[in-house]
Design an enzyme around this catalytic site. Sequence first.
Site, PDB file in Angstrom:
ATOM      1  CG  ASP A  34      35.001  19.877 -62.663  1.00 24.50           C
ATOM      2  OD1 ASP A  34      35.026  20.350 -63.806  1.00 24.50           O
ATOM      3  OD2 ASP A  34      34.658  18.713 -62.406  1.00 24.50           O
TER       4      ASP A  34
ATOM      5  CE  LYS B 144      41.711  22.506 -65.032  1.00 22.07           C
ATOM      6  NZ  LYS B 144      40.795  21.775 -64.171  1.00 22.07           N
TER       7      LYS B 144
ATOM      8  N   GLY C 198      35.477  21.174 -69.546  1.00 19.43           N
ATOM      9  CA  GLY C 198      34.469  22.221 -69.677  1.00 19.43           C
ATOM     10  C   GLY C 198      34.825  23.356 -68.741  1.00 19.43           C
ATOM     11  CG  HIS C 199      37.887  25.450 -68.913  1.00 21.08           C
ATOM     12  ND1 HIS C 199      38.158  24.542 -67.935  1.00 21.08           N
ATOM     13  CD2 HIS C 199      38.915  25.368 -69.788  1.00 21.08           C
ATOM     14  CE1 HIS C 199      39.296  23.944 -68.213  1.00 21.08           C
ATOM     15  NE2 HIS C 199      39.766  24.408 -69.338  1.00 21.08           N
TER      16      HIS C 199
ATOM     17  CD  GLN D 111      40.436  16.506 -68.653  1.00 17.75           C
ATOM     18  OE1 GLN D 111      41.544  16.399 -69.139  1.00 17.75           O
ATOM     19  NE2 GLN D 111      39.413  16.966 -69.336  1.00 17.75           N
TER      20      GLN D 111
HETATM   21  P1  IMP Z   1      36.927  10.775 -69.822  1.00 15.37           P
HETATM   22  O1  IMP Z   1      37.983  11.830 -69.706  1.00 15.37           O
HETATM   23  O2  IMP Z   1      35.691  11.255 -70.541  1.00 15.37           O
HETATM   24  O3  IMP Z   1      37.454   9.490 -70.371  1.00 15.37           O
HETATM   25  O4  IMP Z   1      36.414  10.421 -68.325  1.00 15.37           O
HETATM   26  C1  IMP Z   1      37.250   9.798 -67.363  1.00 15.37           C
HETATM   27  C2  IMP Z   1      37.003  10.368 -65.971  1.00 15.37           C
HETATM   28  O5  IMP Z   1      37.479  11.703 -65.927  1.00 15.37           O
HETATM   29  C3  IMP Z   1      35.517  10.430 -65.578  1.00 15.37           C
HETATM   30  O6  IMP Z   1      35.407  10.202 -64.191  1.00 15.37           O
HETATM   31  C4  IMP Z   1      35.142  11.874 -65.892  1.00 15.37           C
HETATM   32  O7  IMP Z   1      34.059  12.318 -65.115  1.00 15.37           O
HETATM   33  C5  IMP Z   1      36.434  12.588 -65.514  1.00 15.37           C
HETATM   34  N1  IMP Z   1      36.607  13.854 -66.224  1.00 15.37           N
HETATM   35  C6  IMP Z   1      36.946  14.031 -67.527  1.00 15.37           C
HETATM   36  N2  IMP Z   1      37.036  15.338 -67.817  1.00 15.37           N
HETATM   37  C7  IMP Z   1      36.775  16.002 -66.690  1.00 15.37           C
HETATM   38  C8  IMP Z   1      36.755  17.395 -66.354  1.00 15.37           C
HETATM   39  O8  IMP Z   1      37.019  18.296 -67.161  1.00 15.37           O
HETATM   40  N3  IMP Z   1      36.446  17.677 -65.056  1.00 15.37           N
HETATM   41  C9  IMP Z   1      36.196  16.722 -64.131  1.00 15.37           C
HETATM   42  N4  IMP Z   1      36.213  15.423 -64.401  1.00 15.37           N
HETATM   43  C10 IMP Z   1      36.498  15.061 -65.666  1.00 15.37           C
END
Ligand code: IMP
Length: 413
Positions: free
Chosen positions: A13, A16, A40-41, A214
């Site tokens: 977040d 990017k 999510g962008h 991420q």
């Molecule tokens: P997962 O990727 O859904 O398995 O989540 C693992 C961790 O990564 C959690 O703390 C999510 O909140 C975090 N996370 C996954 N995708 C994003 C993103 O695009 N932005 C911020 N945090 C993310």
Amino acid sequence: MSSTAVLGCAWGDEAKAKIVDVLAKDADYVVRFQGGNNAGHTIKLKDKKFVFHLVPSGILYPGKTCLIGSGVVIDPFQLLAEMDGLKAQGISFENRFFIDPRAQIVLPLHCELDGKAEADSKQTNIGTTKRGIGPCYSDAIARYGIRFGDLFDKKYLTERLENIIRYHNYPISDVSIVLEKLEQVTEQLRPFLKQIPYLLNEADDKNILFEGAQGTLLDVTFGTYPFVTSSHTSSGGIAIGTGFGKKVDRIVGILKSYYTRVGKGPFPTELHDEIGNRIRIQGNEFGSTTGRPRRCGWFDAVAAKYTSMINGIDEIAFTLLDVLSGFDTLKICTAYKIGDIITNEFPHSAKDLEQAIPQYIELPGWNDDITGITEYNKLPINAQKYIAKIEEIISKNVTIVSVGPERGQTIFR
Ligand code: IMP
């Protein structure tokens, strides 16, 4: 050929997509190499808002080709829903969107397993997005995964589904249910199948832009394990997530002017007070995938130095600077106190990071609205000093400053 990567250098977040969007103007190929629809962008173009989860945001430029590499995990139903939404906004995918056959498929059972793991009080609760990401990558490594290319060979797909369904102790009758579901989308996805490694390595006259999802502190190896995502979000992930066998020419690290995190896990500079709340509201810090309020805190230069090192960052894009307007004082964390020790090394253990007491320096803030500024030397002097201090601590130059969500609200130095 030239290649550029845009990588988040914190917990995701970092805005990017905005920087990818600005740099995509000069790219021929825009490539995702890891993650799935956990990302999510949001991109704002005039009065339109586009939300991306899996599709590279370069798709907004009509002439660009967008690629999904081997390191990405694809929920085919969500992908098609996202594409339908973009098509309804006038975006075309024909002959300009391709997926590597090696990319893994997120099955409905992966989402179910993700949800169950999060609900199980005996397991470490990560606060995942519940998009099936972790279980899908686990199955890939355990060699039970279904790959994008498998979708187009029914006999082989059936064998692979039997394998994975047995492995997870689901009833074998589920095979035909899943098969039937997948068959509903297979034909729609067939035109996008393409060997991405050949496309990228033979692209002698093309400019390639790798788009990270991420952030480095969520990298499955170098992040705050186990509070991480399940992919390689750092620059090392580019090679295995695309098959690109060359050195990336330019690595742009994205840092925002304060820190945020969604989900569980240590966050030394987190603010639990009114200032944190103010940053959340001024920065609209609510997740675009899950809508969750993001945890907010001061800029952490210990973490930034570490992620710059891990990624081999060449330069920094500094985002959301406008959000810090109106604070009397700004703090930057320059070291951690862990037990009796003061360190500027980022700990390898989430447990140690949990104990870290941030050691701050304080700088004066600025009050001016900076959202209309287009030249670096027109920024308030205290904003320039804030950036200069960060550059000094992490020994990298800030070359791009973002002062708002629109393409035009970008300062190049
Ligand atoms: P997962 O990727 O859904 O398995 O989540 C693992 C961790 O990564 C959690 O703390 C999510 O909140 C975090 N996370 C996954 N995708 C994003 C993103 O695009 N932005 C911020 N945090 C993310």
